[in-house]
Motif scaffolding. Sequence first.
Motif, PDB file in Angstrom:
ATOM      1  N   TRP A 134       0.817  -1.243  -0.121  1.00 46.49           N
ATOM      2  CA  TRP A 134       0.113   0.286   0.059  1.00 46.49           C
ATOM      3  C   TRP A 134       0.705   1.068   0.098  1.00 46.49           C
ATOM      4  O   TRP A 134       0.476   2.157  -0.681  1.00 46.49           O
ATOM      5  N   SER A 135       1.747   1.312   0.637  1.00 48.94           N
ATOM      6  CA  SER A 135       2.862   2.363   0.676  1.00 48.94           C
ATOM      7  C   SER A 135       3.433   2.619  -0.667  1.00 48.94           C
ATOM      8  O   SER A 135       3.273   3.978  -1.421  1.00 48.94           O
ATOM      9  N   THR A 136       3.863   1.704  -1.237  1.00 50.64           N
ATOM     10  CA  THR A 136       4.412   1.895  -2.753  1.00 50.64           C
ATOM     11  C   THR A 136       3.220   2.222  -3.746  1.00 50.64           C
ATOM     12  O   THR A 136       3.482   3.174  -4.498  1.00 50.64           O
ATOM     13  N   SER A 137       2.063   1.634  -3.514  1.00 51.57           N
ATOM     14  CA  SER A 137       1.024   1.869  -4.567  1.00 51.57           C
ATOM     15  C   SER A 137       0.577   3.524  -4.370  1.00 51.57           C
ATOM     16  O   SER A 137       0.431   4.155  -5.430  1.00 51.57           O
ATOM     17  N   LEU A 138       0.195   3.918  -3.116  1.00 50.69           N
ATOM     18  CA  LEU A 138      -0.137   5.170  -2.975  1.00 50.69           C
ATOM     19  C   LEU A 138       1.293   6.269  -3.142  1.00 50.69           C
ATOM     20  O   LEU A 138       0.689   7.514  -3.862  1.00 50.69           O
ATOM     21  N   GLY A 139       2.239   5.800  -2.953  1.00 49.55           N
ATOM     22  CA  GLY A 139       3.443   6.698  -3.156  1.00 49.55           C
ATOM     23  C   GLY A 139       3.565   7.100  -4.631  1.00 49.55           C
ATOM     24  O   GLY A 139       3.767   8.094  -4.940  1.00 49.55           O
ATOM     25  N   ALA A 141       1.066   6.550  -7.196  1.00 50.18           N
ATOM     26  CA  ALA A 141      -0.088   7.079  -7.680  1.00 50.18           C
ATOM     27  C   ALA A 141      -0.235   8.674  -7.215  1.00 50.18           C
ATOM     28  O   ALA A 141      -0.642   9.450  -7.923  1.00 50.18           O
ATOM     29  N   GLY A 142       0.513   9.129  -5.929  1.00 48.65           N
ATOM     30  CA  GLY A 142       0.482  10.405  -5.523  1.00 48.65           C
ATOM     31  C   GLY A 142       1.519  11.228  -6.293  1.00 48.65           C
ATOM     32  O   GLY A 142       1.654  12.413  -5.833  1.00 48.65           O
ATOM     33  N   GLY A 180       1.090   3.438 -10.237  1.00 49.83           N
ATOM     34  CA  GLY A 180       0.475   3.205  -8.963  1.00 49.83           C
ATOM     35  C   GLY A 180      -1.009   3.023  -8.643  1.00 49.83           C
ATOM     36  O   GLY A 180      -1.251   2.160  -7.846  1.00 49.83           O
ATOM     37  N   VAL A 181      -1.743   3.324  -9.728  1.00 47.01           N
ATOM     38  CA  VAL A 181      -3.203   2.899  -9.753  1.00 47.01           C
ATOM     39  C   VAL A 181      -3.384   1.413  -9.879  1.00 47.01           C
ATOM     40  O   VAL A 181      -4.055   0.633  -9.569  1.00 47.01           O
ATOM     41  N   ILE A 184      -2.432  -0.227  -6.583  1.00 51.00           N
ATOM     42  CA  ILE A 184      -3.625  -0.083  -5.885  1.00 51.00           C
ATOM     43  C   ILE A 184      -4.597  -1.067  -6.213  1.00 51.00           C
ATOM     44  O   ILE A 184      -5.131  -1.831  -5.016  1.00 51.00           O
ATOM     45  N   SER A 187      -3.203  -4.383  -4.753  1.00 48.46           N
ATOM     46  CA  SER A 187      -3.328  -4.260  -3.297  1.00 48.46           C
ATOM     47  C   SER A 187      -4.366  -4.556  -2.864  1.00 48.46           C
ATOM     48  O   SER A 187      -4.672  -5.165  -1.601  1.00 48.46           O
TER      49      SER A 187
END
Length: 231
Positions: A134-139, A141-142, A180-181, A184, A187
Amino acid sequence: MSSLAAERELRRSDPSFGGSLVYLLMNLPMGVLAFALLMAFGWLGIGTAIVWIGLPILALVILSVRGAARMERARVYALLDRYIDLPYLPLPAAAQSVRWKARLKDGSTWRDLSYFLLLFPVGIIEFVLVTVFWSTSLGLAGLPIYYRFLPGGEYRFPSWDLPWFTVDSTVSALPWAALGVLCIALSVALTKALAGMHARLATALLGPTHAQRRRLEDSWGEVPTMDAVRG
């Protein structure tokens, strides 16, 4: 399997994402607490059993484990929508020594204990996988939003001195945001899959085995009905 248990199995649905995420994040602190208490009081009881002081401590550990197992079944049902039947056979209407022998001979007592000992290492694995994904995905994506607030107004991976790639504009960040999306989505699937596997582990250790289920159904069949009593 009883008809009620079979009906529950047919109605069973995949755990929700929110419940799965909350459940997995709770497992590590609960596993640490359970492991610490079991080690402390378990070894204290074993070490002092020779002078009889340890026997009440070990009895308290067994009762606490069975009580905690009931709470864990409720947590699995509330967050993962998995109902786990109670596996315990009725205790005999006899002296306390006989009732304690029945508890100790009951395999469910030891499977409850095994579950809480395993909750610590399993919780570590689940926590690491969930937080890393989740930290990798949100990092990623943002990245188009926060890269400009980093030192130098750019993001360098893996380090500032040795950049394999650099993000210094919204355009250059968009491909990584798209990745990242996708991460997610992966994830979410991973979170639900981990929760489903943990639910199966909990069912295997905290629920009745096939032999126990047959014995439970036989014990229910031995209870006299009102018509039989009146007859």
